[in-house]
Motif scaffolding. Structure first.
Motif, short mmCIF file in Angstrom:
data_model
loop_
_atom_site.label_atom_id
_atom_site.label_comp_id
_atom_site.label_asym_id
_atom_site.label_seq_id
_atom_site.Cartn_x
_atom_site.Cartn_y
_atom_site.Cartn_z
N GLY A 31 0.79 -1.37 -0.01
CA GLY A 31 -0.01 -0.25 -0.13
C GLY A 31 0.97 1.17 -0.05
N GLY A 32 0.22 2.54 0.14
CA GLY A 32 0.88 3.67 0.02
C GLY A 32 1.79 4.01 0.96
N TYR A 33 1.75 3.43 2.17
CA TYR A 33 2.72 3.99 3.33
C TYR A 33 4.00 3.21 2.89
N ALA A 34 3.82 2.05 2.56
CA ALA A 34 5.06 1.23 2.23
C ALA A 34 5.71 1.52 0.86
N ILE A 84 6.18 0.11 6.05
CA ILE A 84 5.38 1.18 6.87
C ILE A 84 6.08 1.92 7.96
N ALA A 85 6.83 1.19 8.65
CA ALA A 85 7.64 1.96 9.76
C ALA A 85 8.83 2.65 9.21
N SER A 86 9.26 2.41 8.10
CA SER A 86 10.33 3.17 7.29
C SER A 86 9.58 4.50 6.81
N ALA A 87 8.49 4.15 6.56
CA ALA A 87 7.66 5.41 5.98
C ALA A 87 7.22 6.56 6.85
N ALA A 88 7.12 5.85 8.20
CA ALA A 88 6.87 6.72 9.66
C ALA A 88 8.08 7.66 9.81
N LEU A 89 9.57 7.07 9.86
CA LEU A 89 10.55 7.32 9.96
C LEU A 89 11.01 8.43 9.11
N ASN A 93 8.08 18.39 8.38
CA ASN A 93 6.82 18.14 9.01
C ASN A 93 6.94 18.63 10.46
N PHE A 94 7.97 18.74 11.13
CA PHE A 94 8.06 18.94 12.53
C PHE A 94 8.75 20.32 12.79
N GLY A 95 9.33 20.98 11.72
CA GLY A 95 10.07 22.38 11.96
C GLY A 95 11.26 22.13 12.14
N TYR A 96 12.22 23.26 12.32
CA TYR A 96 13.43 23.29 12.29
C TYR A 96 13.53 24.13 13.54
N GLU A 97 12.86 24.90 14.15
CA GLU A 97 12.94 25.56 15.32
C GLU A 97 12.37 24.64 16.45
N SER A 98 13.03 24.82 17.77
CA SER A 98 12.48 24.34 18.89
C SER A 98 11.01 24.18 19.27
N ALA A 99 10.75 25.77 19.38
CA ALA A 99 9.26 26.01 19.33
C ALA A 99 8.27 25.15 18.55
N GLN A 100 8.54 25.32 17.12
CA GLN A 100 7.82 24.60 16.36
C GLN A 100 7.96 23.03 16.36
N ILE A 101 9.14 22.46 16.84
CA ILE A 101 9.28 21.15 16.79
C ILE A 101 8.28 20.59 18.02
N ALA A 102 8.55 21.72 19.16
CA ALA A 102 7.64 21.19 20.42
C ALA A 102 5.93 21.00 20.14
N TRP A 103 5.54 22.08 19.34
CA TRP A 103 4.34 22.26 18.83
C TRP A 103 3.98 20.89 18.03
N SER A 104 4.64 20.56 17.24
CA SER A 104 4.37 19.74 16.24
C SER A 104 4.46 18.13 17.03
N VAL A 105 5.27 17.98 18.08
CA VAL A 105 5.24 16.79 18.78
C VAL A 105 3.95 16.71 19.47
N ALA A 106 3.55 17.86 20.14
CA ALA A 106 2.37 17.83 20.89
C ALA A 106 1.46 17.48 20.32
#
Length: 189
Positions: free
Chosen positions: A20-23, A133-138, A145-158
């Motif tokens: 499938g798609g993720y794979a 599929i796990a490699s797609a997640a990584l 997707n998560f940003g490069y600044e620490s505040a953006q990374i924190a918001w993205s992870v949250a």
């Protein structure tokens, strides 16, 4: 010519895109971003849009990349008509191998479904698909997707953790999560 390269690329993706798609994401990323047809940021956007639109990610990405890649390759192909031709060719190219394989193998699998060999093949494919599929997640855990600044990374992870909790534990509907994530993204970013 760009169209022959796109056709060959999407035939390979359609032929070897098991699970499938993720794979398929790692293969699509390597074959499309690697030659420079699109940027890593564009690839990440395609994945996000493909998840919110109807249809499989492989077909959605083929349609979009087929439209964009000719114009990125040469300014002579920047016309929308060249993009539409690319979309049609890439979409058909990614679907054709799977279509032919399903027609050919469905008869064999139905006839030999109790065969030890067929059962062994499917038993061996299951963990491989999970690994893909796990490699797609990584692959998607990147700066786009998560940003490069620490505040953006924190918001993205949250946001990622909150979405996981709401879907997995609270059993909220995924469409509601997508809408809430869009509103949260607009407010936060």
């Amino acid at each position: 010519m760009i169209y022959l390269r796109l056709i060959w690329t999407y035939i390979k993706i359609g032929l070897f895109g098991f699970g499938g798609g993720y794979a398929m994401l790692a293969l699509i990323e390597r074959e499309i971003v690697g030659p420079g047809w699109i940027t890593s940021q564009m690839f990440t956007d395609i994945v996000a849009i493909s998840q919110m639109t109807p249809g499989p990610i492989g077909i959605n990405s083929a349609t979009y990349i087929g439209y964009v890649a000719p114009g990125e390759y040469s300014a002579a192909f920047a016309s929308p008509l060249w993009g539409i031709l690319g979309s049609i060719l890439c979409t058909l190219s990614v679907v054709l191998p799977s279509f032919l394989l399903v027609i050919y193998t469905s008869h064999l699998i139905a006839r030999h479904r109790d065969s030890v060999v067929v059962k062994g093949i499917f038993t061996g494919l299951r963990p491989v698909v999970i690994g893909l599929i796990a490699s797609a997640a990584l692959l998607l855990m990147n700066g786009e997707n998560f940003g490069y600044e620490s505040a953006q990374i924190a918001w993205s992870v949250a946001l990622c953790a909150a979405a996981f909790v709401m879907v997995y534990f609270l059993k909220w509907h995924p469409i509601l999560i997508i809408c809430l994530a869009g509103v949260a993204g607009y407010i936060i970013y």
